[in-house]
Scaffold this motif. Sequence first.
Motif, mmCIF file in Angstrom:
data_model
loop_
_atom_site.group_PDB
_atom_site.id
_atom_site.type_symbol
_atom_site.label_atom_id
_atom_site.label_comp_id
_atom_site.label_asym_id
_atom_site.label_seq_id
_atom_site.Cartn_x
_atom_site.Cartn_y
_atom_site.Cartn_z
ATOM 1 N N ASP A 188 0.827 -1.197 -0.006
ATOM 2 C CA ASP A 188 -0.105 0.059 0.161
ATOM 3 C C ASP A 188 0.853 1.277 0.190
ATOM 4 N N VAL A 239 0.681 -5.155 4.329
ATOM 5 C CA VAL A 239 -0.148 -4.056 4.279
ATOM 6 C C VAL A 239 0.024 -3.173 5.690
ATOM 7 N N GLY A 266 -1.277 0.240 6.012
ATOM 8 C CA GLY A 266 -2.316 0.904 6.375
ATOM 9 C C GLY A 266 -2.139 2.381 6.788
ATOM 10 N N ASN A 302 5.081 7.595 3.132
ATOM 11 C CA ASN A 302 4.916 7.160 1.754
ATOM 12 C C ASN A 302 6.209 7.100 1.196
#
Length: 181
Positions: free
Chosen positions: A13, A145, A147, A151
Amino acid sequence: MTSFKYYVGASIDGFIADRNGDAHWLQPFSQRAGVKAHFDQFFAGIGAVVIGGKTYENIARDVAEGKLEWAYGDKPVWVFTHHELPTVPGADLTFIRGEIGFWSRDIARSASVGDVWVVGGADLAGGFVQAGLLDELVLLTVPVVLGDGANIFGRGVSAQLAGLETENLGDDVFVSRYAVG
């Protein structure tokens, strides 16, 4: 000609660190045969390393506590920081502050015939993108993942990427190369 390359691991993600800034969740993947072989090949072409202050501080702490070995050997390591930071014994360190563009030629020159690995963190990599100096993103995507968290390029960065190749390294881990520009 020296290229600036951001080699980074991320969750599927798109996060490189969890909400606490921790990236230790990536470590189990680094010793897998396909990942290790790919990274070793990448690192063989690296002549210099550039790291952001927060990322370096975490690495230096883990080295001092015996949790990690200094991974950059005798390669010159440039650390962008606004704070006084501890040194790592035997490491070729240069602590700098200021604009990325101002330092980019010195960093590239220190790489000799190799490339420069922009280790991170996300804000530093994003700064290289904004300065128009990042040539390539090498993105290792692992089956996790998170969440939330940090980034790939930090906040407020936009860039056009062109896919160069994607390779399955085994164990559901993929590496993709992108030209940045």
